[in-house]
Design a protein around this motif. Structure first.
Motif, short mmCIF file in Angstrom:
data_model
loop_
_atom_site.label_atom_id
_atom_site.label_comp_id
_atom_site.label_asym_id
_atom_site.label_seq_id
_atom_site.Cartn_x
_atom_site.Cartn_y
_atom_site.Cartn_z
N LEU A 164 0.82 -1.21 0.00
CA LEU A 164 0.00 0.00 0.00
C LEU A 164 0.86 1.26 0.00
O LEU A 164 1.94 1.27 0.59
N PRO A 165 0.37 2.35 -0.62
CA PRO A 165 1.09 3.63 -0.55
C PRO A 165 0.98 4.19 0.87
O PRO A 165 -0.13 4.32 1.40
N PRO A 166 2.08 4.51 1.51
CA PRO A 166 2.05 4.81 2.95
C PRO A 166 1.20 6.01 3.35
O PRO A 166 0.49 5.95 4.36
N ASP A 167 1.27 7.12 2.62
CA ASP A 167 0.65 8.36 3.09
C ASP A 167 -0.87 8.24 3.28
O ASP A 167 -1.45 8.98 4.07
N GLY A 168 -1.50 7.32 2.60
CA GLY A 168 -2.93 7.15 2.74
C GLY A 168 -3.34 6.41 4.00
O GLY A 168 -4.54 6.33 4.32
N PHE A 169 -2.36 5.85 4.73
CA PHE A 169 -2.69 4.98 5.86
C PHE A 169 -1.93 5.34 7.14
O PHE A 169 -2.18 4.72 8.17
N THR A 170 -1.05 6.31 7.08
CA THR A 170 -0.21 6.61 8.24
C THR A 170 -0.72 7.78 9.06
O THR A 170 -1.10 7.63 10.22
N PHE A 171 -0.75 8.95 8.49
CA PHE A 171 -1.02 10.19 9.24
C PHE A 171 -2.37 10.16 9.95
O PHE A 171 -2.52 10.67 11.05
N ARG A 172 -3.36 9.55 9.34
CA ARG A 172 -4.70 9.53 9.93
C ARG A 172 -4.76 8.69 11.21
O ARG A 172 -5.72 8.80 11.97
N SER A 173 -3.73 7.89 11.45
CA SER A 173 -3.67 7.13 12.70
C SER A 173 -2.48 7.55 13.57
O SER A 173 -2.07 6.81 14.45
N GLY A 174 -1.91 8.73 13.29
CA GLY A 174 -0.85 9.26 14.13
C GLY A 174 0.53 8.73 13.83
O GLY A 174 1.49 9.03 14.54
#
Length: 410
Positions: A101-111
Protein backbone atom coordinates in the motif's frame (compact mmCIF):
# COMPACT_ATOMS: atom_id res chain seq x y z
CA UNK A 1 5.76 58.46 2.77
CA UNK A 2 9.27 57.27 3.63
CA UNK A 3 8.54 57.65 7.35
CA UNK A 4 5.37 55.57 7.06
CA UNK A 5 7.20 52.78 5.21
CA UNK A 6 9.97 52.74 7.79
CA UNK A 7 7.42 52.50 10.60
CA UNK A 8 5.65 49.63 8.81
CA UNK A 9 8.87 47.67 8.47
CA UNK A 10 9.77 48.20 12.13
CA UNK A 11 6.29 47.14 13.26
CA UNK A 12 6.42 44.00 11.16
CA UNK A 13 9.86 43.09 12.48
CA UNK A 14 8.66 43.64 16.05
CA UNK A 15 5.67 41.31 15.50
CA UNK A 16 7.81 38.57 14.00
CA UNK A 17 10.35 38.95 16.76
CA UNK A 18 7.65 38.54 19.40
CA UNK A 19 6.47 35.35 17.76
CA UNK A 20 9.39 33.11 18.53
CA UNK A 21 7.71 29.89 17.42
CA UNK A 22 5.89 28.64 14.35
CA UNK A 23 3.38 26.74 16.42
CA UNK A 24 2.54 25.91 20.02
CA UNK A 25 0.30 23.11 21.25
CA UNK A 26 -1.32 24.11 24.51
CA UNK A 27 -3.30 22.36 27.24
CA UNK A 28 -2.59 18.81 26.11
CA UNK A 29 -1.50 15.88 28.28
CA UNK A 30 1.98 14.91 27.11
CA UNK A 31 3.08 11.27 27.17
CA UNK A 32 6.77 11.08 26.25
CA UNK A 33 8.18 7.73 27.45
CA UNK A 34 11.83 8.53 26.75
CA UNK A 35 11.71 11.63 28.92
CA UNK A 36 9.39 10.04 31.49
CA UNK A 37 6.75 12.74 31.00
CA UNK A 38 3.12 11.93 31.68
CA UNK A 39 1.51 15.24 32.57
CA UNK A 40 -0.04 18.44 31.23
CA UNK A 41 2.59 20.26 29.12
CA UNK A 42 2.79 22.76 26.26
CA UNK A 43 5.07 22.07 23.28
CA UNK A 44 6.43 24.68 20.86
CA UNK A 45 7.75 24.07 17.35
CA UNK A 46 10.22 26.08 15.29
CA UNK A 47 11.64 25.12 11.89
CA UNK A 48 10.33 21.57 12.15
CA UNK A 49 11.95 20.90 15.54
CA UNK A 50 10.74 20.83 19.12
CA UNK A 51 11.78 24.23 20.48
CA UNK A 52 10.34 24.22 24.00
CA UNK A 53 8.53 21.86 26.34
CA UNK A 54 7.16 23.42 29.51
CA UNK A 55 4.11 23.72 31.74
CA UNK A 56 3.10 27.04 30.18
CA UNK A 57 4.11 28.65 26.90
CA UNK A 58 2.30 31.93 26.17
CA UNK A 59 0.25 31.67 23.02
CA UNK A 60 1.47 35.12 21.96
CA UNK A 61 4.90 33.62 21.32
CA UNK A 62 3.64 31.52 18.36
CA UNK A 63 2.24 32.22 14.92
CA UNK A 64 -0.29 29.43 15.42
CA UNK A 65 -1.80 28.03 18.61
CA UNK A 66 -3.52 24.63 18.76
CA UNK A 67 -5.71 24.00 21.79
CA UNK A 68 -5.27 20.36 22.85
CA UNK A 69 -7.61 20.44 25.84
CA UNK A 70 -8.83 16.92 26.58
CA UNK A 71 -6.26 15.32 24.23
CA UNK A 72 -3.10 13.29 24.66
CA UNK A 73 0.02 14.62 22.95
CA UNK A 74 2.44 11.85 21.96
CA UNK A 75 5.49 11.49 19.72
CA UNK A 76 4.63 10.46 16.17
CA UNK A 77 3.96 6.73 16.14
CA UNK A 78 6.48 4.33 14.60
CA UNK A 79 4.92 1.36 12.81
CA UNK A 80 7.81 -1.10 12.77
CA UNK A 81 6.25 -3.72 10.47
CA UNK A 82 4.32 -2.79 7.32
CA UNK A 83 4.39 -3.36 3.56
CA UNK A 84 4.46 -0.24 1.42
CA UNK A 85 6.35 -1.28 -1.75
CA UNK A 86 3.19 -0.73 -3.74
CA UNK A 87 3.15 -1.14 -7.50
CA UNK A 88 1.30 -2.70 -10.41
CA UNK A 89 3.44 -5.68 -11.37
CA UNK A 90 1.19 -8.75 -11.52
CA UNK A 91 1.85 -11.91 -9.48
CA UNK A 92 4.61 -10.38 -7.36
CA UNK A 93 2.71 -10.32 -4.06
CA UNK A 94 4.11 -7.59 -1.78
CA UNK A 95 7.19 -6.58 -3.79
CA UNK A 96 6.16 -3.78 -6.19
CA UNK A 97 2.68 -5.22 -6.57
CA UNK A 98 -0.94 -4.89 -5.54
CA UNK A 99 -0.78 -6.27 -1.98
CA UNK A 100 1.43 -3.45 -0.67
CA UNK A 101 0.00 0.00 0.00
CA UNK A 102 1.09 3.63 -0.55
CA UNK A 103 2.05 4.81 2.95
CA UNK A 104 0.65 8.36 3.09
CA UNK A 105 -2.93 7.15 2.74
CA UNK A 106 -2.69 4.98 5.86
CA UNK A 107 -0.21 6.61 8.24
CA UNK A 108 -1.02 10.19 9.24
CA UNK A 109 -4.70 9.53 9.93
CA UNK A 110 -3.67 7.13 12.70
CA UNK A 111 -0.85 9.26 14.13
CA UNK A 112 1.96 7.35 12.38
CA UNK A 113 4.83 9.51 11.12
CA UNK A 114 7.43 6.76 10.57
CA UNK A 115 6.67 3.44 8.89
CA UNK A 116 9.12 0.60 8.44
CA UNK A 117 8.68 -1.69 5.46
CA UNK A 118 9.34 -5.25 6.61
CA UNK A 119 11.29 -6.85 3.79
CA UNK A 120 9.14 -6.17 0.75
CA UNK A 121 12.29 -5.45 -1.30
CA UNK A 122 15.57 -7.33 -1.57
CA UNK A 123 18.92 -6.09 -2.77
CA UNK A 124 17.97 -6.58 -6.44
CA UNK A 125 14.95 -4.27 -6.39
CA UNK A 126 15.57 -1.97 -3.43
CA UNK A 127 16.62 0.85 -5.78
CA UNK A 128 13.15 0.73 -7.37
CA UNK A 129 11.48 0.75 -3.95
CA UNK A 130 13.54 3.71 -2.84
CA UNK A 131 12.92 5.80 -5.96
CA UNK A 132 9.25 4.83 -6.27
CA UNK A 133 8.05 4.93 -2.66
CA UNK A 134 10.59 6.11 -0.10
CA UNK A 135 11.64 9.23 -1.99
CA UNK A 136 8.06 10.20 -2.89
CA UNK A 137 6.34 9.80 0.48
CA UNK A 138 5.69 12.48 3.08
CA UNK A 139 5.71 9.72 5.69
CA UNK A 140 9.21 8.82 6.82
CA UNK A 141 9.73 5.38 5.24
CA UNK A 142 12.48 3.09 6.56
CA UNK A 143 13.01 -0.55 5.66
CA UNK A 144 14.21 -4.00 6.54
CA UNK A 145 15.95 -5.48 3.50
CA UNK A 146 14.86 -8.99 2.55
CA UNK A 147 17.57 -11.65 2.47
CA UNK A 148 15.94 -12.86 -0.76
CA UNK A 149 17.42 -10.73 -3.53
CA UNK A 150 14.12 -10.40 -5.38
CA UNK A 151 12.25 -9.51 -2.20
CA UNK A 152 8.88 -10.74 -0.97
CA UNK A 153 7.38 -11.93 -4.22
CA UNK A 154 5.80 -15.05 -2.72
CA UNK A 155 5.79 -18.68 -3.79
CA UNK A 156 8.91 -20.38 -5.08
CA UNK A 157 10.86 -17.12 -5.28
CA UNK A 158 11.03 -16.89 -1.47
CA UNK A 159 12.20 -20.53 -1.24
CA UNK A 160 15.25 -20.01 -3.45
CA UNK A 161 18.38 -20.48 -1.33
CA UNK A 162 20.46 -19.45 -4.31
CA UNK A 163 18.95 -15.94 -4.08
CA UNK A 164 19.86 -15.47 -0.40
CA UNK A 165 23.27 -13.80 -0.49
CA UNK A 166 24.47 -12.25 2.79
CA UNK A 167 27.34 -10.37 1.15
CA UNK A 168 25.27 -8.64 -1.54
CA UNK A 169 22.45 -7.97 0.91
CA UNK A 170 24.93 -6.33 3.30
CA UNK A 171 26.42 -4.22 0.49
CA UNK A 172 23.03 -2.72 -0.43
CA UNK A 173 22.09 -2.26 3.24
CA UNK A 174 25.33 -0.38 3.82
CA UNK A 175 24.83 1.76 0.70
CA UNK A 176 21.36 2.73 1.94
CA UNK A 177 22.06 2.91 5.66
CA UNK A 178 20.14 6.17 5.90
CA UNK A 179 16.89 4.26 5.36
CA UNK A 180 17.64 0.54 5.86
CA UNK A 181 17.40 -0.50 9.50
CA UNK A 182 17.77 -4.29 9.38
CA UNK A 183 17.50 -7.58 7.48
CA UNK A 184 14.30 -9.62 7.07
CA UNK A 185 13.57 -13.32 6.60
CA UNK A 186 10.01 -14.53 5.95
CA UNK A 187 7.95 -17.37 4.56
CA UNK A 188 10.70 -19.97 4.13
CA UNK A 189 9.14 -23.43 4.50
CA UNK A 190 12.13 -25.77 4.34
CA UNK A 191 13.42 -27.91 7.24
CA UNK A 192 16.87 -26.28 7.47
CA UNK A 193 18.28 -23.31 9.39
CA UNK A 194 20.39 -22.09 6.48
CA UNK A 195 18.17 -19.11 5.46
CA UNK A 196 18.11 -17.86 9.06
CA UNK A 197 21.87 -18.24 9.40
CA UNK A 198 22.39 -16.25 6.20
CA UNK A 199 20.05 -13.52 7.44
CA UNK A 200 21.91 -13.21 10.73
CA UNK A 201 25.23 -13.19 8.86
CA UNK A 202 24.06 -10.22 6.78
CA UNK A 203 22.89 -8.47 9.94
CA UNK A 204 26.25 -9.01 11.59
CA UNK A 205 28.08 -7.57 8.57
CA UNK A 206 26.20 -4.28 8.85
CA UNK A 207 25.61 -4.23 12.63
CA UNK A 208 21.82 -4.25 12.21
CA UNK A 209 19.07 -6.35 13.76
CA UNK A 210 17.21 -9.04 11.86
CA UNK A 211 13.43 -9.47 11.81
CA UNK A 212 12.17 -13.04 11.53
CA UNK A 213 8.74 -14.10 10.32
CA UNK A 214 9.06 -17.66 11.59
CA UNK A 215 6.67 -20.38 10.48
CA UNK A 216 5.52 -22.59 7.67
CA UNK A 217 8.41 -24.98 8.25
CA UNK A 218 7.61 -28.64 7.55
CA UNK A 219 8.52 -30.23 9.88
CA UNK A 220 8.39 -27.47 12.50
CA UNK A 221 11.73 -26.04 13.56
CA UNK A 222 12.40 -25.57 17.27
CA UNK A 223 11.13 -22.22 18.53
CA UNK A 224 13.30 -22.62 21.61
CA UNK A 225 16.42 -23.07 19.48
CA UNK A 226 15.52 -20.00 17.42
CA UNK A 227 15.01 -17.75 20.44
CA UNK A 228 17.78 -18.99 22.74
CA UNK A 229 20.52 -20.00 20.30
CA UNK A 230 20.04 -18.59 16.80
CA UNK A 231 18.88 -15.01 17.35
CA UNK A 232 21.03 -12.34 18.98
CA UNK A 233 19.92 -9.83 21.60
CA UNK A 234 18.20 -7.04 19.69
CA UNK A 235 16.91 -9.33 16.94
CA UNK A 236 13.16 -9.25 16.33
CA UNK A 237 10.64 -12.09 16.38
CA UNK A 238 7.51 -10.75 14.69
CA UNK A 239 3.91 -12.04 14.72
CA UNK A 240 4.42 -13.03 18.35
CA UNK A 241 0.72 -13.77 19.00
CA UNK A 242 0.17 -15.84 15.85
CA UNK A 243 -0.84 -19.49 15.65
CA UNK A 244 -0.02 -20.66 12.16
CA UNK A 245 0.74 -23.98 10.53
CA UNK A 246 4.41 -24.88 10.68
CA UNK A 247 5.23 -22.84 13.79
CA UNK A 248 5.14 -23.80 17.44
CA UNK A 249 2.78 -21.39 19.25
CA UNK A 250 4.02 -19.45 22.28
CA UNK A 251 1.09 -20.63 24.42
CA UNK A 252 0.59 -24.39 24.82
CA UNK A 253 -2.64 -26.38 24.69
CA UNK A 254 -3.18 -25.72 28.41
CA UNK A 255 -2.97 -21.94 27.97
CA UNK A 256 0.49 -21.65 29.52
CA UNK A 257 3.26 -19.49 28.03
CA UNK A 258 6.25 -21.66 27.27
CA UNK A 259 8.93 -20.86 29.89
CA UNK A 260 11.71 -20.18 27.38
CA UNK A 261 9.70 -17.23 26.00
CA UNK A 262 10.29 -15.24 29.19
CA UNK A 263 13.96 -16.24 29.13
CA UNK A 264 14.31 -15.12 25.51
CA UNK A 265 12.70 -11.76 26.23
CA UNK A 266 14.99 -11.30 29.23
CA UNK A 267 18.07 -11.96 27.06
CA UNK A 268 17.02 -9.20 24.68
CA UNK A 269 14.96 -10.84 21.93
CA UNK A 270 12.36 -8.32 20.73
CA UNK A 271 8.83 -9.66 20.41
CA UNK A 272 6.94 -7.62 17.83
CA UNK A 273 3.16 -7.80 17.47
CA UNK A 274 2.91 -7.68 13.65
CA UNK A 275 -0.90 -8.00 13.67
CA UNK A 276 -1.49 -8.48 9.96
CA UNK A 277 -4.37 -10.38 8.39
CA UNK A 278 -3.62 -13.73 10.03
CA UNK A 279 -1.12 -13.23 12.83
CA UNK A 280 -3.05 -12.09 15.91
CA UNK A 281 -5.34 -14.52 17.73
CA UNK A 282 -6.95 -14.05 21.13
CA UNK A 283 -6.25 -17.71 21.90
CA UNK A 284 -2.56 -16.76 22.13
CA UNK A 285 -2.66 -13.07 23.05
CA UNK A 286 -5.07 -13.11 25.99
CA UNK A 287 -3.40 -15.86 28.08
CA UNK A 288 0.06 -14.53 27.21
CA UNK A 289 -0.76 -11.02 28.38
CA UNK A 290 -2.54 -12.30 31.49
CA UNK A 291 0.70 -14.12 32.38
CA UNK A 292 2.76 -10.97 31.84
CA UNK A 293 4.16 -11.79 28.41
CA UNK A 294 3.68 -8.46 26.65
CA UNK A 295 4.91 -7.49 23.17
CA UNK A 296 7.96 -5.25 23.12
CA UNK A 297 6.65 -3.36 20.11
CA UNK A 298 3.26 -2.79 18.49
CA UNK A 299 3.07 -2.92 14.70
CA UNK A 300 0.41 -3.33 12.05
CA UNK A 301 1.77 -5.56 9.27
CA UNK A 302 -0.18 -3.24 7.00
CA UNK A 303 -1.14 -4.54 3.55
CA UNK A 304 -4.34 -5.05 1.56
CA UNK A 305 -5.06 -8.29 3.39
CA UNK A 306 -5.03 -6.64 6.83
CA UNK A 307 -6.24 -3.05 6.41
CA UNK A 308 -9.97 -3.83 6.48
CA UNK A 309 -9.93 -6.80 8.85
CA UNK A 310 -9.23 -7.09 12.56
CA UNK A 311 -6.10 -4.97 12.25
CA UNK A 312 -7.45 -1.72 10.68
CA UNK A 313 -4.66 0.62 11.88
CA UNK A 314 -2.13 1.27 14.64
CA UNK A 315 -4.57 3.05 16.94
CA UNK A 316 -7.07 0.21 16.67
CA UNK A 317 -4.34 -2.24 17.70
CA UNK A 318 -3.24 -0.05 20.60
CA UNK A 319 -6.87 0.30 21.70
CA UNK A 320 -7.37 -3.47 21.47
CA UNK A 321 -4.36 -4.12 23.69
CA UNK A 322 -5.50 -1.49 26.18
CA UNK A 323 -8.85 -3.26 26.47
CA UNK A 324 -6.87 -6.47 27.09
CA UNK A 325 -4.98 -4.99 30.03
CA UNK A 326 -2.14 -2.88 28.62
CA UNK A 327 -1.86 0.66 29.97
CA UNK A 328 -2.08 3.70 27.70
CA UNK A 329 1.46 4.64 28.72
CA UNK A 330 2.84 1.22 27.74
CA UNK A 331 0.90 1.24 24.46
CA UNK A 332 2.43 4.62 23.59
CA UNK A 333 5.94 3.51 24.61
CA UNK A 334 5.62 0.34 22.49
CA UNK A 335 4.65 2.46 19.48
CA UNK A 336 7.18 5.29 19.84
CA UNK A 337 10.37 5.20 21.90
CA UNK A 338 10.79 1.41 22.12
CA UNK A 339 10.68 0.76 18.35
CA UNK A 340 13.01 3.74 17.83
CA UNK A 341 15.55 1.93 20.00
CA UNK A 342 15.02 -1.42 18.26
CA UNK A 343 15.61 0.02 14.77
CA UNK A 344 18.59 2.08 16.03
CA UNK A 345 16.93 5.42 15.25
CA UNK A 346 17.03 7.05 18.68
CA UNK A 347 16.58 10.51 17.18
CA UNK A 348 12.93 9.46 16.72
CA UNK A 349 10.11 8.50 19.07
CA UNK A 350 10.38 11.36 21.58
CA UNK A 351 9.79 15.09 21.97
CA UNK A 352 13.06 16.25 23.52
CA UNK A 353 14.29 19.77 22.81
CA UNK A 354 15.74 19.80 19.29
CA UNK A 355 14.03 16.57 18.23
CA UNK A 356 12.11 16.44 14.97
CA UNK A 357 8.57 17.71 15.55
CA UNK A 358 6.72 14.52 14.64
CA UNK A 359 3.76 14.25 17.00
CA UNK A 360 0.12 13.28 17.28
CA UNK A 361 -2.86 14.46 19.30
CA UNK A 362 -5.02 11.54 20.38
CA UNK A 363 -8.51 11.50 21.80
CA UNK A 364 -9.62 8.74 24.17
CA UNK A 365 -13.18 7.88 23.25
CA UNK A 366 -15.35 6.10 25.79
CA UNK A 367 -18.27 3.87 24.83
CA UNK A 368 -19.04 0.38 23.61
CA UNK A 369 -16.53 -0.97 21.08
CA UNK A 370 -15.65 -4.32 19.53
CA UNK A 371 -12.18 -5.55 18.61
CA UNK A 372 -11.53 -8.52 16.34
CA UNK A 373 -8.67 -10.97 15.95
CA UNK A 374 -7.71 -12.66 12.68
CA UNK A 375 -9.71 -15.86 13.26
CA UNK A 376 -13.15 -14.27 13.48
CA UNK A 377 -13.42 -13.73 17.23
CA UNK A 378 -14.07 -10.44 19.01
CA UNK A 379 -13.77 -8.92 22.45
CA UNK A 380 -15.70 -5.95 23.80
CA UNK A 381 -14.11 -2.83 25.21
CA UNK A 382 -15.00 0.60 26.58
CA UNK A 383 -12.17 2.78 25.27
CA UNK A 384 -10.75 3.58 21.86
CA UNK A 385 -8.07 5.96 20.63
CA UNK A 386 -8.74 8.35 17.76
CA UNK A 387 -6.25 10.66 16.05
CA UNK A 388 -7.30 14.30 16.03
CA UNK A 389 -4.14 15.79 14.53
CA UNK A 390 -0.73 14.70 13.24
CA UNK A 391 2.38 16.83 12.71
CA UNK A 392 5.26 15.72 10.50
CA UNK A 393 8.35 17.88 10.95
CA UNK A 394 6.15 20.57 12.48
CA UNK A 395 3.62 20.70 9.63
CA UNK A 396 0.00 19.66 10.02
CA UNK A 397 -0.54 16.58 7.82
CA UNK A 398 -3.79 15.32 9.37
CA UNK A 399 -6.51 17.31 11.12
CA UNK A 400 -9.68 15.32 11.71
CA UNK A 401 -11.86 18.16 12.97
CA UNK A 402 -9.93 21.24 11.87
CA UNK A 403 -8.56 22.10 15.33
CA UNK A 404 -5.53 23.79 13.74
CA UNK A 405 -7.72 26.08 11.61
CA UNK A 406 -9.58 29.33 12.32
CA UNK A 407 -13.36 29.10 12.34
CA UNK A 408 -15.15 30.62 9.37
CA UNK A 409 -16.51 34.08 10.03
CA UNK A 410 -14.63 34.66 13.27
Amino acid sequence: MKVLCTFAVVATCHTIGAQEYDLVIKNGHLIDPKNKLDQAMDVAVLDGKVAEVSAHIPGEKAKKVIDATGLYLVPGLIDMHAHVFWGTRPDEYISNSYTSLPPDGFTFRSGVTTIVDAGSAGWKNFKTFREQTIDHSDTRVLAFLNIVGHGMKGGAIEQNLGDMDPKLTAIVARQNADVIVGIKLAHYSGPEWDPLDRTVEAGEQVNMPVMIDFGGNIPELSLETLLLEKLRPGDIFTHCYAHVRGRIPIVDENGIVKPYLMEAQARGIIFDLGHGGGSFVFEQALPAMEQGFMPNSISSDLHTGSMNGGMKDMLNIMSKLMNMGMSLQEAVASSTWKPAIYIQREELGHLSMGAVADMALLKMREGDFGFADTKGWKILGDKKLECELTLREGKVVWDLNGISMPEWGK
